[in-house]
Design a protein around this motif. Structure first.
Motif, PDB file in Angstrom:
ATOM      1  N   ARG A 151     -30.801 -98.340 -40.214  1.00  0.00           N
ATOM      2  CA  ARG A 151     -30.015 -98.945 -39.140  1.00  0.00           C
ATOM      3  C   ARG A 151     -28.525 -98.572 -39.262  1.00  0.00           C
ATOM      4  O   ARG A 151     -27.845 -98.343 -38.265  1.00  0.00           O
ATOM      5  N   VAL A 152     -28.038 -98.506 -40.514  1.00  0.00           N
ATOM      6  CA  VAL A 152     -26.644 -98.121 -40.710  1.00  0.00           C
ATOM      7  C   VAL A 152     -26.408 -96.691 -40.241  1.00  0.00           C
ATOM      8  O   VAL A 152     -25.415 -96.391 -39.565  1.00  0.00           O
ATOM      9  N   GLU A 153     -27.330 -95.795 -40.575  1.00  0.00           N
ATOM     10  CA  GLU A 153     -27.165 -94.400 -40.180  1.00  0.00           C
ATOM     11  C   GLU A 153     -27.229 -94.245 -38.661  1.00  0.00           C
ATOM     12  O   GLU A 153     -26.513 -93.431 -38.073  1.00  0.00           O
ATOM     13  N   LYS A 154     -28.098 -95.030 -38.028  1.00  0.00           N
ATOM     14  CA  LYS A 154     -28.181 -94.980 -36.556  1.00  0.00           C
ATOM     15  C   LYS A 154     -26.881 -95.475 -35.924  1.00  0.00           C
ATOM     16  O   LYS A 154     -26.363 -94.871 -34.976  1.00  0.00           O
ATOM     17  N   LEU A 155     -26.370 -96.579 -36.466  1.00  0.00           N
ATOM     18  CA  LEU A 155     -25.115 -97.125 -35.943  1.00  0.00           C
ATOM     19  C   LEU A 155     -23.956 -96.165 -36.187  1.00  0.00           C
ATOM     20  O   LEU A 155     -23.075 -95.991 -35.329  1.00  0.00           O
ATOM     21  N   GLU A 156     -23.972 -95.529 -37.354  1.00  0.00           N
ATOM     22  CA  GLU A 156     -22.920 -94.560 -37.682  1.00  0.00           C
ATOM     23  C   GLU A 156     -22.940 -93.381 -36.706  1.00  0.00           C
ATOM     24  O   GLU A 156     -21.894 -92.923 -36.236  1.00  0.00           O
ATOM     25  N   LYS A 157     -24.147 -92.897 -36.403  1.00  0.00           N
ATOM     26  CA  LYS A 157     -24.260 -91.774 -35.479  1.00  0.00           C
ATOM     27  C   LYS A 157     -23.731 -92.152 -34.090  1.00  0.00           C
ATOM     28  O   LYS A 157     -23.019 -91.373 -33.442  1.00  0.00           O
TER      29      LYS A 157
END
Length: 443
Positions: A185-191
């Motif tokens: 979820r963090v990586e998705k939000l970061e993207k």
């Protein structure tokens, strides 16, 4: 999640090169100094409640001649100049491609956000009636005839959108390292966040440029009530220029102070780069200021025996001497001169930003303003709020730059000094980004 790369070949790096951001570890957030800050903050909040009930009269030294107290003139005019690091350092790093300065960006973003947030809170306290704040979401109700409208709109949008969003990556980074279950979820939000960054960064350069110059333009309306040494059509440009060199001083000076307090290595290549830009900014700003005064024929008033001349020469001396110390520090690679240069030049800039609204403001010969104790305590309380927020953030988030070995030292510290973390299962979720085993590792 990778840390920021500072665009320097690995083979060229020495042991003091800042290569990634590392939280301050081994120091408790709660210490006597932090408690002292919290006491000042609590006093400020209590007095703020009293101000809302009693009005401005009993709590401030403002009067019909001086409608602006230190909440506007110091906490907004002066401290937002110190907090313009995200604007000035960001332009140098991204637009003028001074890549080494990327290592200072998180300090710049955090100090900018805290300075603007505290300044806006005090602006709201000064204006009063916070229950009417909801009108801000109805643009057709804005008073477009108010010269402060553009400043208030730009400041609010800048603090609440670009600055707030630009400070999210360190929080995401902490979540990514602390709990491996959150990583997708963090990586998705970061993207998602990074895809919006071109627009965010564009707004982050446009909005502070507009409102910092508008603060200077605002004082053009005061006309002859501002002393000739400060009243000039170049006020918008001089205000913006002062914000640029003051904010470099705030960012680099704060980073150096943190290195001294917490015994971290200083990357002199980065600091030399910042100091070189700062003394060039100071030289250009002083040249424009002195040429403008001379061409307008106001230079003779600088030799009158009065308080205005004294304030003027203090401002010029502190700024010029600070700039010279920065120049000397770059030549001699001497951090002491550099730190002192930042302090003196920032003090000179603060006097300049404080003068048109207060020190050099002459509404009438009998008019006098001196802040009441409540004003000073509230102002100090909100400055303390910014400092406390900074101390908390750098001890919880990867804000300060450091060499890579500092990161490994931090990992070793938590592994061997706090073994209880293993008992709670803290490491099993990949704390510090490593696959922890049940047994302690050798250093």
């Amino acid at each position: 999640m990778s840390s920021a790369a500072f665009n320097k070949p690995v083979s060229d790096r020495d042991s003091n090169s800042w290569e990634r951001f590392v939280p301050v570890y081994g120091f408790r957030v709660l210490n006597p100094f932090f408690v002292g800050l919290c006491v000042l903050i609590a006093i400020a909040f209590i007095l703020t409640g009293y101000r809302e009930l009693a009005g401005l009269g009993p709590v401030s030294g403002m009067n019909d001649a001086f409608g602006w107290g230190i909440w506007k003139t110091f906490n907004v005019m002066v401290l937002t100049a110190l907090g313009s690091g995200a604007f000035a350092v960001g332009i140098a790093a991204w637009v003028f491609r001074r890549h080494r300065l990327h290592s200072l960006m998180r300090v710049a973003l955090l100090t900018s956000f805290l300075a603007y947030a505290c300044g806006l809170l005090l602006l709201g306290i000064d204006a009063g009636r916070p229950w009417n704040f909801y009108w801000i979401v109805f643009p057709w109700k804005w008073n477009m005839h108010s010269p402060l409208a553009e400043v208030a709109i730009c400041m609010s949008i800048y603090a609440m959108i670009p600055l707030a969003l630009e400070n999210i990556p360190p929080i995401l980074e902490r979540l990514w390292y602390f709990d491996s279950r959150l990583r997708p979820r963090v990586e998705k939000l970061e993207k998602t966040l990074y895809s919006a960054f071109p627009w965010i960064i564009a707004a982050a350069y446009l909005l502070p440029g507009m409102h910092q110059s508008s603060l200077g333009a605002l004082m053009l309306l005061a006309g002859e009530r501002v002393h000739p040494l400060w009243q000039t059509p170049f006020l918008p440009l001089l205000y913006l220029g002062a914000a640029c060199f003051m904010s470099f001083g705030c960012v680099a000076g704060t980073t150096m102070l943190c290195c001294l307090i917490w015994k971290r290595p200083m990357d002199m290549e980065v600091l030399d780069d910042a100091a070189t830009i700062t003394w060039w900014l100071i030289a250009g700003w002083l040249a424009l200021r002195l040429v403008d005064i001379t061409v307008r024929g106001a230079i003779l008033t600088a030799f009158h025996f009065d308080r205005f001349a004294l304030v003027f020469w203090m401002e010029v001396f502190l700024t010029a001497y600070g700039g010279w110390l920065l120049y000397r520090s770059v030549k001699e690679h001497e951090p002491r001169f550099m730190f002192l240069g930042y302090i003196l030049s920032s003090l000179g800039g603060m006097i300049y930003r404080f003068s048109p609204t207060t020190l050099a403001f002459r509404p009438n010969p009998e008019a006098l303003y001196f802040p009441k104790t409540i004003e000073i305590l509230v102002s100090l309380g909100f400055i303390s709020l910014g400092i406390a927020g900074f101390l908390f953030a750098v001890k919880r988030l990867a804000i300060l730059p450091a060499p890579t070995h500092t990161w490994h030292d931090m990992a070793s510290y938590f592994r061997f000094r706090r073994p209880y973390i293993r008992w709670t299962g803290y490491f099993q979720f990949g704390h510090l980004g490593e696959n922890e085993s049940s047994e302690p590792k050798n250093n």
